[in-house]
Write an enzyme that holds these catalytic residues in place. Structure first.
Site, PDB file in Angstrom:
ATOM      1  CB  SER A 173      -1.016   0.106   1.281  1.00  0.00           C
ATOM      2  OG  SER A 173      -2.248  -0.668   0.827  1.00  0.00           O
ATOM      3  CE  LYS A 176      -4.335   2.174  -0.375  1.00  0.00           C
ATOM      4  NZ  LYS A 176      -4.127   0.871  -0.249  1.00  0.00           N
ATOM      5  CB  SER A 341      -4.419   1.892   3.895  1.00  0.00           C
ATOM      6  OG  SER A 341      -3.817   1.210   2.934  1.00  0.00           O
TER       7      SER A 341
END
Length: 504
Positions: A173, A176, A341
């Site tokens: 993640s 991102k 997230s």
């Protein structure tokens, strides 16, 4: 000399200055109850400070996670921009929320210097000092078979330390950060995503623009605005819903998963069925259809007569725009995506980058758009691969140095549009996916970082103020891990070591 702060010793004046500029934790604690429904107070405090100067554990995305953010509300309500009015947006045109602290390279702006009375001149860590502090921690077997680490100085833009910093790894993640940077670079932090109604004859079209944060309340407002704009009386209307903004498969290659709804430009509350706001949740298999049926009920409540059930169809080019509601500003969406997230937001923002450049809004085209935008910003993308916007895919590849440099760019005064990348980072022991980590460690309240977790993958990338008040950007990527909790603790120790060390 490593410049370590003695246990129990008070922080240095430089560190106090840096913490005041970077965290605003005390103010955040006071204003938390007054902030927006997803904002824990940190964002509000930082925006207020920036305006004065210038004028929320990451899920293992391979499996269902029992953890929920029970304290967070179901949906983010933000003053919406509508056809009949426009709500105020946070000002991202202030110099730097997290401005450079050192004398090298770019200096703080005059306005920033005047606000603090002086520019911070914290000493620069040395490579030898960083190596002595980090190398033993990087040897922790919990970090798996591949470790890529990089530490950069934000003020000077210099790389200070690396351990296989250019080795491409699965970032999970942490991806991102790249997604958010591309969207902010392509559209700017004030951009809002529209959900519209259009008409052609006696057909009313609900047109999704790609806002996964659309709420039932805002959809009701769109129905009210549409009803007001329609001519009273007459025959009933036919309702159609348009999802043509996106192309390609709606399902992520991982298939049906509680971490991500079907990726469609029209949905309400990210298609969640359990009232949750973040984290894994059961999702409706038909987000667009559910949104259209809810809209039909809202239309009926506002006196609009419909015939039949809503069905999918693309609005013709001749269809006239009737009404619209808008998302929160893009900068706020990026902050939410990073703090919690949020995979649905990440995939939506990647597609916004594609749409901004005329590309089809699909998984592959969105990934290509993100890469192209970051290359245009001057970031080294050779060897960097994007397969999605959320980081769920194991096809994503990047070295730690790439993400450290991205964070340095976000702190540069020439790129105020990227500031939400920094203000949106979870705060260690305080917010988002770091709220339950860093208990009684030097990194608590000082480390701000994006987490990443897949089975066998653990990552952490963000910023930290060291013991002398120097703002550092770091990225630690670990692949081949077998103990998720152990790997997270090892990563937290690395970031805490930076917080507790002058490293000279």
């Amino acid at each position: 000399m490593l410049g370590r702060r003695k246990a129990g010793a008070p922080p240095s004046p430089w560190r106090l200055t840096a913490l005041s500029a970077l965290s605003g934790l005390a103010l955040a604690a006071v204003t938390a109850s007054l902030a927006g429904p997803w904002d824990n107070g940190q964002r509000t405090a930082e925006r207020a400070r920036a305006a004065a100067v210038a004028r929320a554990g990451d899920a293992d995305h391979d499996a269902k996670s029992p953890r929920k953010d029970a304290a967070a509300p179901r949906a983010m309500e933000h003053p919406p921009r509508e056809e009949l009015g426009e709500g105020a947006a946070p000002g991202y045109d202030a110099p730097a929320v997290l401005r450079p602290l050192g004398p090298e390279g770019h200096r703080p702006t005059q306005a920033a210097e005047a606000a603090d009375g002086t520019a911070t001149r914290a000493p620069l860590p040395t490579e030898a000092g960083l190596r002595a502090a980090l190398r033993p921690l990087l040897a922790d077997p919990a970090l798996g078979s591949l470790r890529s680490a990089a530490v950069w100085d934000v003020a000077s833009g210099r790389g200070l330390y690396g351990a296989r910093p250019h080795a491409a790894a699965v970032p999970a993640s942490v991806t991102k950060l790249a997604t958010g940077a591309a969207a902010l670079g392509a559209l700017g932090p004030e951009h809002r995503i529209a959900t519209e109604t259009r008409t052609a004859g006696r057909t009313l079209y609900l047109v999704g623009g790609g806002d996964p944060t659309l709420t039932g309340a805002r959809l009701d407002r769109l129905a009210e605005l549409s009803a007001r704009a329609l001519k009273p009386g007459g025959k009933p209307l036919t309702l159609r819903y348009d999802t043509a903004a996106y192309t390609g498969p709606a399902r992520h290659p991982i298939g049906v998963n509680d971490n991500l709804a079907a990726v469609t430009p029209l949905m309400v509350d990210e298609g969640r069925l359990d009232g949750s706001y973040s984290g894994p949740a059961p999702r409706t298999p038909d987000p667009a259809g559910e949104a259209a049926r809810l809209f039909a009920r809202h239309l009926a409540d506002h006196g609009v007569k419909l015939t039949g059930a809503p069905t999918p169809a693309t609005a013709p080019a001749k269809a006239g725009k009737l009404a619209a509601v808008h998302s929160a500003p893009l900068g706020v969406l990026v902050e939410r995506m990073l703090t919690h997230s949020d995979n649905d937001l990440a995939e939506a923002l990647a597609r916004q980058s594609a749409l901004a450049t005329g590309r089809p809004a699909s998984f592959s085209s969105a990934a290509a758009a993100v890469r192209a935008r970051l290359a245009r910003m001057g970031l080294p993308v050779k060897g960097v691969r994007f397969a999605d916007g959320s980081g769920i895919s194991r096809g994503n590849r990047a070295p730690a140095a790439f993400y450290a440099r991205l964070l340095v760019l976000a702190g540069h005064p020439d790129h105020p549009e990227l500031r939400p990348l920094l203000t949106g980072l979870p705060i260690a022991g305080f917010s988002g996916t770091l709220d339950a980590r860093y208990d009684q460690t030097p990194g608590a309240g000082v480390v701000r970082a994006k987490t990443g977790t897949l089975t066998g993958v653990n990552s952490l990338a963000g910023t930290v103020v060291d013991a002398d008040g120097r703002l550092l950007a770091f990225a630690f990527l670990a692949n081949g891990t077998t103990d998720r909790d152990g790997a997270q603790r090892a990563l937290d120790k690395l970031a805490s070591a930076l917080a507790d060390c002058g490293c000279r």
